[in-house]
Design a protein around this motif. Structure first.
Motif, mmCIF file in Angstrom:
data_model
loop_
_atom_site.group_PDB
_atom_site.id
_atom_site.type_symbol
_atom_site.label_atom_id
_atom_site.label_comp_id
_atom_site.label_asym_id
_atom_site.label_seq_id
_atom_site.Cartn_x
_atom_site.Cartn_y
_atom_site.Cartn_z
ATOM 1 N N ILE A 168 -6.319 -16.234 1.007
ATOM 2 C CA ILE A 168 -5.997 -15.944 2.417
ATOM 3 C C ILE A 168 -5.698 -17.260 3.137
ATOM 4 O O ILE A 168 -4.779 -17.362 3.945
ATOM 5 C CB ILE A 168 -7.150 -15.181 3.107
ATOM 6 N N ASN A 169 -6.467 -18.275 2.829
ATOM 7 C CA ASN A 169 -6.242 -19.606 3.417
ATOM 8 C C ASN A 169 -4.846 -20.141 3.047
ATOM 9 O O ASN A 169 -4.142 -20.673 3.899
ATOM 10 C CB ASN A 169 -7.330 -20.551 2.904
ATOM 11 N N HIS A 170 -4.439 -19.984 1.783
ATOM 12 C CA HIS A 170 -3.090 -20.412 1.371
ATOM 13 C C HIS A 170 -2.030 -19.695 2.208
ATOM 14 O O HIS A 170 -1.018 -20.282 2.597
ATOM 15 C CB HIS A 170 -2.809 -20.055 -0.091
ATOM 16 N N ALA A 171 -2.248 -18.390 2.435
ATOM 17 C CA ALA A 171 -1.250 -17.596 3.172
ATOM 18 C C ALA A 171 -1.186 -18.011 4.642
ATOM 19 O O ALA A 171 -0.121 -18.020 5.259
ATOM 20 C CB ALA A 171 -1.572 -16.105 3.058
ATOM 21 N N LEU A 172 -2.355 -18.365 5.191
ATOM 22 C CA LEU A 172 -2.423 -18.718 6.621
ATOM 23 C C LEU A 172 -1.924 -20.131 6.895
ATOM 24 O O LEU A 172 -1.324 -20.423 7.940
ATOM 25 C CB LEU A 172 -3.889 -18.581 7.083
ATOM 26 N N ARG A 173 -2.181 -21.029 5.956
ATOM 27 C CA ARG A 173 -1.935 -22.458 6.133
ATOM 28 C C ARG A 173 -0.558 -22.838 6.708
ATOM 29 O O ARG A 173 -0.484 -23.669 7.607
ATOM 30 C CB ARG A 173 -2.180 -23.142 4.785
ATOM 31 N N PRO A 174 0.543 -22.227 6.228
ATOM 32 C CA PRO A 174 1.852 -22.642 6.755
ATOM 33 C C PRO A 174 2.018 -22.389 8.248
ATOM 34 O O PRO A 174 2.944 -22.923 8.862
ATOM 35 C CB PRO A 174 2.847 -21.777 5.960
ATOM 36 N N TYR A 175 1.130 -21.560 8.831
ATOM 37 C CA TYR A 175 1.243 -21.287 10.271
ATOM 38 C C TYR A 175 0.143 -21.958 11.066
ATOM 39 O O TYR A 175 0.020 -21.761 12.261
ATOM 40 C CB TYR A 175 1.301 -19.765 10.495
ATOM 41 N N MET A 176 -0.666 -22.760 10.391
ATOM 42 C CA MET A 176 -1.715 -23.527 11.069
ATOM 43 C C MET A 176 -1.417 -25.013 11.024
ATOM 44 O O MET A 176 -1.697 -25.743 11.953
ATOM 45 C CB MET A 176 -3.039 -23.322 10.334
ATOM 46 N N ARG B 96 4.104 -12.854 -11.009
ATOM 47 C CA ARG B 96 3.411 -14.115 -11.355
ATOM 48 C C ARG B 96 4.402 -15.196 -11.764
ATOM 49 O O ARG B 96 4.305 -16.341 -11.343
ATOM 50 C CB ARG B 96 2.415 -13.874 -12.489
ATOM 51 N N ARG B 97 5.393 -14.806 -12.578
ATOM 52 C CA ARG B 97 6.394 -15.779 -13.044
ATOM 53 C C ARG B 97 7.244 -16.296 -11.885
ATOM 54 O O ARG B 97 7.627 -17.454 -11.849
ATOM 55 C CB ARG B 97 7.318 -15.111 -14.061
ATOM 56 N N LEU B 98 7.573 -15.385 -10.966
ATOM 57 C CA LEU B 98 8.357 -15.784 -9.794
ATOM 58 C C LEU B 98 7.646 -16.918 -9.059
ATOM 59 O O LEU B 98 8.230 -17.965 -8.771
ATOM 60 C CB LEU B 98 8.538 -14.579 -8.865
ATOM 61 N N PHE B 99 6.363 -16.726 -8.764
ATOM 62 C CA PHE B 99 5.620 -17.736 -8.006
ATOM 63 C C PHE B 99 5.457 -19.028 -8.810
ATOM 64 O O PHE B 99 5.686 -20.117 -8.297
ATOM 65 C CB PHE B 99 4.239 -17.191 -7.590
ATOM 66 N N SER B 100 5.049 -18.890 -10.080
ATOM 67 C CA SER B 100 4.762 -20.122 -10.818
ATOM 68 C C SER B 100 6.041 -20.893 -11.133
ATOM 69 O O SER B 100 6.076 -22.126 -11.014
ATOM 70 C CB SER B 100 3.966 -19.828 -12.087
ATOM 71 N N THR B 101 7.114 -20.193 -11.514
ATOM 72 C CA THR B 101 8.335 -20.901 -11.902
ATOM 73 C C THR B 101 9.042 -21.510 -10.694
ATOM 74 O O THR B 101 9.544 -22.634 -10.773
ATOM 75 C CB THR B 101 9.309 -19.965 -12.655
ATOM 76 N N ALA B 102 9.095 -20.764 -9.596
ATOM 77 C CA ALA B 102 9.764 -21.313 -8.409
ATOM 78 C C ALA B 102 9.073 -22.603 -7.968
ATOM 79 O O ALA B 102 9.724 -23.605 -7.651
ATOM 80 C CB ALA B 102 9.771 -20.287 -7.277
ATOM 81 N N ALA B 103 7.744 -22.603 -7.961
ATOM 82 C CA ALA B 103 7.011 -23.798 -7.532
ATOM 83 C C ALA B 103 7.204 -24.943 -8.529
ATOM 84 O O ALA B 103 7.478 -26.084 -8.137
ATOM 85 C CB ALA B 103 5.523 -23.477 -7.383
ATOM 86 N N LYS B 104 7.088 -24.631 -9.830
ATOM 87 C CA LYS B 104 7.188 -25.679 -10.844
ATOM 88 C C LYS B 104 8.589 -26.282 -10.881
ATOM 89 O O LYS B 104 8.752 -27.501 -10.947
ATOM 90 C CB LYS B 104 6.827 -25.091 -12.222
ATOM 91 N N PRO B 174 6.336 -21.499 1.130
ATOM 92 C CA PRO B 174 5.748 -22.852 1.176
ATOM 93 C C PRO B 174 5.790 -23.591 -0.155
ATOM 94 O O PRO B 174 5.592 -24.797 -0.192
ATOM 95 C CB PRO B 174 4.298 -22.602 1.604
ATOM 96 N N TYR B 175 6.029 -22.839 -1.262
ATOM 97 C CA TYR B 175 6.065 -23.501 -2.566
ATOM 98 C C TYR B 175 7.475 -23.590 -3.122
ATOM 99 O O TYR B 175 7.682 -24.033 -4.241
ATOM 100 C CB TYR B 175 5.090 -22.791 -3.516
ATOM 101 N N MET B 176 8.455 -23.164 -2.326
ATOM 102 C CA MET B 176 9.852 -23.262 -2.721
ATOM 103 C C MET B 176 10.596 -24.275 -1.850
ATOM 104 O O MET B 176 11.461 -24.980 -2.300
ATOM 105 C CB MET B 176 10.534 -21.911 -2.478
ATOM 106 N N GLU B 182 6.299 -30.494 0.035
ATOM 107 C CA GLU B 182 5.860 -31.886 0.185
ATOM 108 C C GLU B 182 4.429 -31.978 0.733
ATOM 109 O O GLU B 182 3.679 -32.875 0.364
ATOM 110 C CB GLU B 182 6.818 -32.610 1.143
ATOM 111 N N HIS B 183 4.076 -31.054 1.620
ATOM 112 C CA HIS B 183 2.741 -31.085 2.212
ATOM 113 C C HIS B 183 1.775 -30.168 1.477
ATOM 114 O O HIS B 183 0.658 -29.945 1.938
ATOM 115 C CB HIS B 183 2.811 -30.701 3.685
ATOM 116 N N ASN B 184 2.223 -29.616 0.363
ATOM 117 C CA ASN B 184 1.374 -28.730 -0.432
ATOM 118 C C ASN B 184 1.193 -29.265 -1.839
ATOM 119 O O ASN B 184 0.717 -28.552 -2.709
ATOM 120 C CB ASN B 184 2.018 -27.334 -0.509
ATOM 121 N N LEU B 185 1.594 -30.533 -2.061
ATOM 122 C CA LEU B 185 1.579 -31.074 -3.425
ATOM 123 C C LEU B 185 0.188 -31.023 -4.043
ATOM 124 O O LEU B 185 0.048 -30.766 -5.235
ATOM 125 C CB LEU B 185 2.107 -32.519 -3.439
#
Lengths: 205, 205
Positions: A168-176, B96-104, B174-176, B182-185
């Motif tokens: 939930i924190n990950h989801a909220l973070r971009p707006y905080m 799951r693959r969408l999130f992990s691959t897009a970020a990686k 935020p991960y794409m 940059e602020h989520n590294l």
């Protein structure tokens, strides 16, 4: 010390505290008007009517003043978010209020009313102490809402509490986070509530 | 045109295309090494061995070259994400693959292997055309996964499809987005998968 400026020299506890407070109030006003980046301690001292050396008696650097201002702002922000959350009765409504109030209060603080964006950006980039404190408070508030929701039967209990809280924190973070919010301004009205609804669907028992 | 540099002057279709390609390849290499911001079209022309006027025959500005490079990178990124998603059979694994691959893939492209962060940052800030195209492709991919998951009975069908798609996009963004990433590294390893799990809980029928 400049001899054209009269300054109290006998510093005891409460007075010292008053003068620190005076410097912080005047500095916040100055930063709001002229920005944090290009203001120097000399500029600040001149604007307040103190010598630079005198300001340095109370604060080691511009950042030290910025951190106090940042801490006060985040404390106010936290009060606003907590009030909105605690006013709501149902856990679902608490989640919605958390997302909408955190985003709205951040927008006001950093981009609209107070124009303290430059301080917030420095604080976030350099990881000033008040930022870490604020993040821990938000995480504790999320955990509190999730626990209450689980106890009342409104939220599922299968997922480990810490994983739910973190997600939930990950989801909220971009707006905080001010530096993230800056790149989300075009969606800052609608996205927090759509994310809150997604989070609520994820919390359904 | 410089007379110390020999340049083809008879530009017909395929040759023109080759020369544009040559300029793009050399420019990408130059940007990778020296950065996008501080490189000028003159620097580029000199590095490639063309005159500045000759480069301007093919590209109206440095940004025009940057946009082609950016478009090629995002196309490769999209191929990588689509392959990872389509390889998976179950809709849950596709999310799951969408999130992990897009970020990686974004991390590799902008921060590790290719060091094209400055181009990506300009593209995102100035909203270059390839960025909008990439965002629409990602949204279409999310919609495709959700529809397939709903048809197979793996995902709930109560929430309007467009709301579900948009909310997943908010969570992924935020991960794409390079300026957000940059602020989520510090959390780019764990957060995408924890968000994917949250999204999957929200999609449960």
């Amino acid at each position: 010390m400049s001899d054209t400026i009269s300054e109290p020299t006998d510093l005891r506890g409460p007075e010292e505290h008053d003068i620190r407070g005076q410097i912080v109030v005047a500095a916040a006003e100055h930063f709001r008007r002229y920005g944090y980046y290009k203001t120097t301690v000399s500029d600040l001292a001149r604007a307040i009517g103190f010598s630079k050396a005198y300001v340095y008696k109370f604060f080691a650097s511009k950042q030290a003043i910025g951190e106090v201002i940042c801490g006060q702002c985040l404390d106010r922000l936290m009060v606003e978010v907590k009030e909105a959350v605690h006013e709501a009765e149902r856990p679902q409504e608490k989640i919605r209020r958390l997302f909408s109030t955190a985003a709205k209060a951040g927008l006001n603080l950093w981009f609209h009313d107070f124009k303290l964006y430059e301080i917030a950006a420095s604080a976030a980039t350099e990881n000033w102490a008040p930022v870490g404190r604020y993040e821990r408070q938000i995480e504790a508030l999320i955990e509190e809402i999730v626990i209450a929701g689980r106890q009342s039967g409104a939220f599922e209990r299968k997922t480990p509490l810490d994983e739910t809280t973190r997600a939930i924190n990950h989801a909220l973070r971009p707006y905080m986070h001010p530096l993230l919010l800056e790149h989300n301004l075009d969606r800052a009205d609608s996205a927090p509530l759509e994310l809150a609804s997604l989070v609520l669907r994820s919390l359904a028992p």
